[in-house]
Scaffold this motif. Structure first.
Motif, PDB file in Angstrom:
ATOM      1  N   GLN A  81       0.851  -1.189   0.000  1.00  0.00           N
ATOM      2  CA  GLN A  81       0.000   0.000   0.000  1.00  0.00           C
ATOM      3  C   GLN A  81       0.882   1.231   0.000  1.00  0.00           C
ATOM      4  N   ILE A  82       0.405   2.277  -0.645  1.00  0.00           N
ATOM      5  CA  ILE A  82       0.991   3.609  -0.464  1.00  0.00           C
ATOM      6  C   ILE A  82       0.087   4.357   0.491  1.00  0.00           C
ATOM      7  N   ILE A  83       0.669   4.835   1.589  1.00  0.00           N
ATOM      8  CA  ILE A  83      -0.095   5.569   2.586  1.00  0.00           C
ATOM      9  C   ILE A  83       0.383   7.013   2.619  1.00  0.00           C
ATOM     10  N   LYS A  84      -0.507   7.927   3.009  1.00  0.00           N
ATOM     11  CA  LYS A  84      -0.245   9.358   2.914  1.00  0.00           C
ATOM     12  C   LYS A  84      -0.541  10.038   4.241  1.00  0.00           C
ATOM     13  N   SER A  85       0.309  11.025   4.588  1.00  0.00           N
ATOM     14  CA  SER A  85       0.071  11.873   5.749  1.00  0.00           C
ATOM     15  C   SER A  85       0.149  13.337   5.338  1.00  0.00           C
ATOM     16  N   SER A  86      -0.889  14.093   5.702  1.00  0.00           N
ATOM     17  CA  SER A  86      -0.894  15.532   5.434  1.00  0.00           C
ATOM     18  C   SER A  86      -0.737  16.348   6.710  1.00  0.00           C
ATOM     19  N   ALA A 146       2.155  16.020   8.932  1.00  0.00           N
ATOM     20  CA  ALA A 146       3.527  15.829   9.432  1.00  0.00           C
ATOM     21  C   ALA A 146       3.723  14.494  10.125  1.00  0.00           C
ATOM     22  N   GLY A 147       3.049  13.461   9.636  1.00  0.00           N
ATOM     23  CA  GLY A 147       3.286  12.117  10.129  1.00  0.00           C
ATOM     24  C   GLY A 147       2.400  11.649  11.254  1.00  0.00           C
ATOM     25  N   ALA A 148       1.470  12.478  11.724  1.00  0.00           N
ATOM     26  CA  ALA A 148       0.623  12.091  12.861  1.00  0.00           C
ATOM     27  C   ALA A 148      -0.400  11.039  12.468  1.00  0.00           C
ATOM     28  N   THR A 149      -1.065  11.203  11.319  1.00  0.00           N
ATOM     29  CA  THR A 149      -2.058  10.234  10.846  1.00  0.00           C
ATOM     30  C   THR A 149      -1.775   9.898   9.385  1.00  0.00           C
ATOM     31  N   TRP A 150      -2.163   8.669   9.002  1.00  0.00           N
ATOM     32  CA  TRP A 150      -1.883   8.185   7.660  1.00  0.00           C
ATOM     33  C   TRP A 150      -3.122   7.497   7.089  1.00  0.00           C
ATOM     34  N   THR A 151      -3.344   7.657   5.790  1.00  0.00           N
ATOM     35  CA  THR A 151      -4.464   7.002   5.108  1.00  0.00           C
ATOM     36  C   THR A 151      -3.966   6.344   3.827  1.00  0.00           C
ATOM     37  N   PRO A 152      -4.519   5.164   3.454  1.00  0.00           N
ATOM     38  CA  PRO A 152      -4.126   4.506   2.197  1.00  0.00           C
ATOM     39  C   PRO A 152      -4.623   5.288   0.984  1.00  0.00           C
ATOM     40  N   VAL A 153      -3.791   5.334  -0.070  1.00  0.00           N
ATOM     41  CA  VAL A 153      -4.198   5.995  -1.304  1.00  0.00           C
ATOM     42  C   VAL A 153      -4.089   5.076  -2.515  1.00  0.00           C
ATOM     43  N   ALA A 154      -3.344   3.959  -2.411  1.00  0.00           N
ATOM     44  CA  ALA A 154      -3.222   3.024  -3.535  1.00  0.00           C
ATOM     45  C   ALA A 154      -2.700   1.696  -3.007  1.00  0.00           C
TER      46      ALA A 154
END
Length: 357
Positions: free
Chosen positions: A173-178, A180-188
């Protein structure tokens, strides 16, 4: 008789001429039997040979301050240009997770990702992955995110400051944080593992680390919109892409530590650039025209032989290369440049200073 001799001579000239036309140009090679080594293009100096073992990644912020992370879950820092190193963080026991990649988004803020999905013994629970963060240039580190059952193999930042990481299980999975690293969500997600992710302005790229259920082929994936969506962009015959790096207007990848490819059209097409028996462990584009490739040179021979270190350099955007074999060091597996002229390379526990002229 004269006509017959002339015909033989003409045929010979045509055949040899065609052979030379189709042959690859010989790559200039220099063997350095001692350090420091210097030529008209580059200088290589020995800094220290007592660095920590099992180093997986290295980053230098400037000529003095550098960070390394290790396979046994430790982070070390130098403030004297690599001559001495101090332990700054340890994941601890019994969960000594491998720490695999370092990313600094500013002079003080940096991230390290790592983890493992492998475990042994009855009742063993895969330890997962984690993200470490520093806000004081690597002096202190804290875990800001953990992932159960997946290893975080790579991290990158896009043009607007969003973080992207690769989380591997049997696929990825590619995960993303907007934030500064506190929370992450899958994008692909992909049916094969990824081991590299990189951004070149608003363009994002990933490289496959194994074929998985996606077939026996290496893959480059790409995003044209700062990582919002991703799609496959290129396929390679060899299933393992070990390196991916971008500079101004040019990108490189390495397949199976051997074949190096370049792209000049944002990853749409990839062309092999040179043949060499030197391995390609790490690729460092410095400018639009100047690029370095570090790896191993020749094998010493025998059952317990060793590989020497190697450095390839191109000053014309990868069209031609010169090679330096460094006989006094082993395979170079990490490199970090803090400017287009200055950086460091690591061969085992030996640190080298590299100056490009």
């Amino acid at each position: 008789m004269k006509a017959h001799c002339f015909l033989i001579l003409a045929t010979f000239l045509v055949l040899t001429g065609c052979k030379k036309e189709n042959e690859s140009p010989t790559t200039p090679r220099t063997v350095a039997t001692a350090l420091p080594f210097e030529n008209a293009a580059v200088k290589v100096e020995l800094v220290a040979n007592n660095l920590p073992t099992w180093i997986q990644a290295m980053t230098f912020l400037d000529a003095s301050v550098g960070i390394v992370c290790t396979y046994d879950g430790k982070v070390y820092r130098t403030s004297d240009g690599g001559r001495s190193w101090s332990l700054q963080y340890s994941v601890g026991t019994p969960t000594q997770l491998p720490l695999l990649q370092i990313l600094f988004t500013s002079a003080r803020v940096g991230y390290i990702v790592g983890g493992s999905v492998q475990c042994t013994g009855s009742g063993c629970t895969p330890p997962g992955g984690l993200v470490l963060k520093t806000t004081d240039a690597g002096i202190t580190w804290a875990a800001v995110h953990r992932v159960n059952g997946a290893a975080l193999a790579a991290i990158a930042v896009n043009s607007v400051g969003d973080l992207f990481a690769v989380a591997n299980t049997t696929g990825s999975q590619i995960i993303k944080s907007s934030d500064a690293g506190a929370t992450w969500t899958p994008v692909a997600s992909w049916p094969y593992q990824l081991n590299k992710i990189a951004f070149d302005l608003h363009l994002g790229y990933g490289a496959s680390g194994n074929s998985g259920s996606g077939g026996n082929a290496g893959k480059i994936i790409r995003s044209l919109e700062d990582g919002a969506s991703w799609s496959e962009a290129a396929t390679f015959a060899y299933p393992y892409l070990n390196e991916l790096a971008f500079g101004p207007g040019i990108g490189f990848c390495a397949s199976g530590y051997s074949i190096v490819y370049k792209t000049t059209n944002d990853g749409a097409n990839w062309t092999p650039i040179t043949s060499s028996n030197f391995s390609a462990q790490v690729i460092t584009p410095l400018t639009a025209t100047n690029c370095l490739i570090f790896g191993s040179g020749t094998y010493s021979g025998g059952d317990f032989g060793t590989y020497s270190g190697s450095l390839r350099q191109s000053e014309d955007a990868g069209n031609s290369w010169s090679e330096i074999e460094l006989k006094t060091v082993g395979t170079i597996r990490q490199a970090s440049f803090y400017s287009a002229q200055s950086g460091y390379a690591l061969a085992g526990s030996t640190l080298l200073k590299i100056t490009v002229k």
